[in-house]
Design an enzyme around this catalytic site. Sequence first.
Site, PDB file in Angstrom:
ATOM      1  N   CYS A  62      35.037  50.382  34.674  1.00 14.37           N
ATOM      2  CA  CYS A  62      36.197  50.017  33.840  1.00 14.37           C
ATOM      3  C   CYS A  62      35.958  50.414  32.374  1.00 14.37           C
ATOM      4  CB  CYS A  62      36.465  48.512  33.942  1.00 14.37           C
ATOM      5  SG  CYS A  62      37.945  48.026  33.034  1.00 14.37           S
ATOM      6  N   CYS A  66      34.975  44.337  27.745  1.00 14.44           N
ATOM      7  CA  CYS A  66      34.860  42.875  27.875  1.00 14.44           C
ATOM      8  C   CYS A  66      33.367  42.508  28.019  1.00 14.44           C
ATOM      9  CB  CYS A  66      35.646  42.397  29.090  1.00 14.44           C
ATOM     10  SG  CYS A  66      37.321  43.076  29.135  1.00 14.44           S
ATOM     11  N   CYS A  69      31.690  41.129  31.331  1.00  9.87           N
ATOM     12  CA  CYS A  69      32.040  41.662  32.645  1.00  9.87           C
ATOM     13  C   CYS A  69      31.022  42.673  33.173  1.00  9.87           C
ATOM     14  CB  CYS A  69      33.432  42.290  32.571  1.00  9.87           C
ATOM     15  SG  CYS A  69      34.018  42.829  34.186  1.00  9.87           S
ATOM     16  N   CYS A 106      43.523  36.778  46.635  1.00 12.54           N
ATOM     17  CA  CYS A 106      43.614  37.328  45.279  1.00 12.54           C
ATOM     18  C   CYS A 106      42.908  38.672  45.216  1.00 12.54           C
ATOM     19  CB  CYS A 106      42.943  36.401  44.275  1.00 12.54           C
ATOM     20  SG  CYS A 106      43.542  34.725  44.319  1.00 12.54           S
ATOM     21  N   CYS A 137      47.966  37.063  45.191  1.00 14.26           N
ATOM     22  CA  CYS A 137      47.723  37.138  43.748  1.00 14.26           C
ATOM     23  C   CYS A 137      47.068  38.486  43.479  1.00 14.26           C
ATOM     24  CB  CYS A 137      46.800  36.002  43.308  1.00 14.26           C
ATOM     25  SG  CYS A 137      46.440  36.015  41.536  1.00 14.26           S
ATOM     26  N   CYS A 197      49.086  33.138  36.650  1.00 14.87           N
ATOM     27  CA  CYS A 197      47.738  32.571  36.756  1.00 14.87           C
ATOM     28  C   CYS A 197      47.010  33.013  35.495  1.00 14.87           C
ATOM     29  CB  CYS A 197      47.045  33.100  38.016  1.00 14.87           C
ATOM     30  SG  CYS A 197      45.308  32.598  38.134  1.00 14.87           S
ATOM     31  N   ARG A 269      42.021  25.526  38.272  1.00 14.83           N
ATOM     32  CA  ARG A 269      40.978  25.999  39.195  1.00 14.83           C
ATOM     33  C   ARG A 269      39.582  25.915  38.594  1.00 14.83           C
ATOM     34  NH1 ARG A 269      42.483  31.199  40.592  1.00 14.83           N
ATOM     35  NH2 ARG A 269      43.958  30.193  41.982  1.00 14.83           N
TER      36      ARG A 269
END
Length: 332
Positions: A62, A66, A69, A106, A137, A197, A269
């Site tokens: 990616c 971030c 991550c 998800c 999701c 979400c 959650r």
Amino acid sequence: MNAPARPHTEIPRSDWTKAEIAALFALPFPELMFRAQGVHRAHFDPTQVQTSTLISIKTGGCPEDCGYCTQSVHNKTGLKATKLMEVDAVLAEARAAKQAGASRFCMGAAWRSPKDKDLDVVCAMVEGVKALGMETCVTAGMLTATQAARLKQAGLDYYNHNLDTSPEYYRHVITTRTYQDRLDTLAHVRGAGLSVCCGGIVGMGESAADRVGLIHALATLPAHPESVPINALVGQDTAAVAKAEKLDPLDFVRTIAVARITMPESIVRLSAGREEMSEETQALCFLAGANSIFYGPKLLTTSNPKADSDRALFAKLGLSPMPLSEDNRSVA
Ligand code: SAM
Ligand code: DTB
Ligand code: SF4
């Protein structure tokens, strides 16, 4: 400072102030838990926990930076990037998740934003998972309004896009997209009639004020997210943001409790990080108002408690999986 005592019959508020939220965090623990439980019981059966299974449909490589991550090319995690999975392979995983007792599936992709040709494939996945009778999701990065509408058309229930942290701490975590970019995607998702979400991560070296700021940002969105994932940072050994001391588990529990009180109708959650949590801490999170977990042995790239051990934990605590009819009451 006293936290506001409000009857829980009111329409959920979107006008929380940071001072009010800070006052909730500062309550004596028994008082905070009492309030959170009152709100939880006014809106949900406290013995029911929604179960979502995660799958990484496109892993690694990616371009975003971030700092938490494992999938960012900027973080030297040694993770192998993969191509987007085939639809049939994803549907086989969804069938297995349903068989194991998950109600929502998800699908996560390590993209800054989806390309339109990839979105066609994701839409086919959504259609296939819906046909199995599960909730769907997707989390695939930033969306345009048109892309959000396409996912809605395919039958998607929820789109996950997190604010991650407070607006103030954000620049220490991510530089390749702005907080406003995230808010824009959330508006597109909402505008398409999808359920939202949206949550964040704690334990990234943020201050207590940043945890107030994260909950404030979530609880003052124009409408509360239907689902609020509170993640504890995982993969600390590789995360660029993990220089700080580990978060005290009780501060995690407090974050759940304040999310519950400020967003009374949302499913909260207890998200990433359960594998490193004791059963006692998880039990406190359920008492604080958490009513959803990721269920199944893997999150996206890291591990999660096995379904067997979660079934055993549910049995010990007298919890049961939330029926779909309770869980999808806010799905448009
Ligand atoms: N690439 C898309 C995006 O960032 O929106 C979707 C996938 S991304 C992995 C979804 C969310 O997972 C992130 O926004 C973050 O909140 C959470 N997450 C990622 N890595 C994490 C970690 N190491 N610990 C806890 N939560 C994490
Ligand atoms: C969310 O809030 N947590 C999930 C989901 N949304 C996509 C992701 C957790 C990822 C944990 C790190 C990993 O397994 O790579
Ligand atoms: Fe990419 Fe999402 Fe990971 Fe950020 S959180 S690096 S956008 S996969």
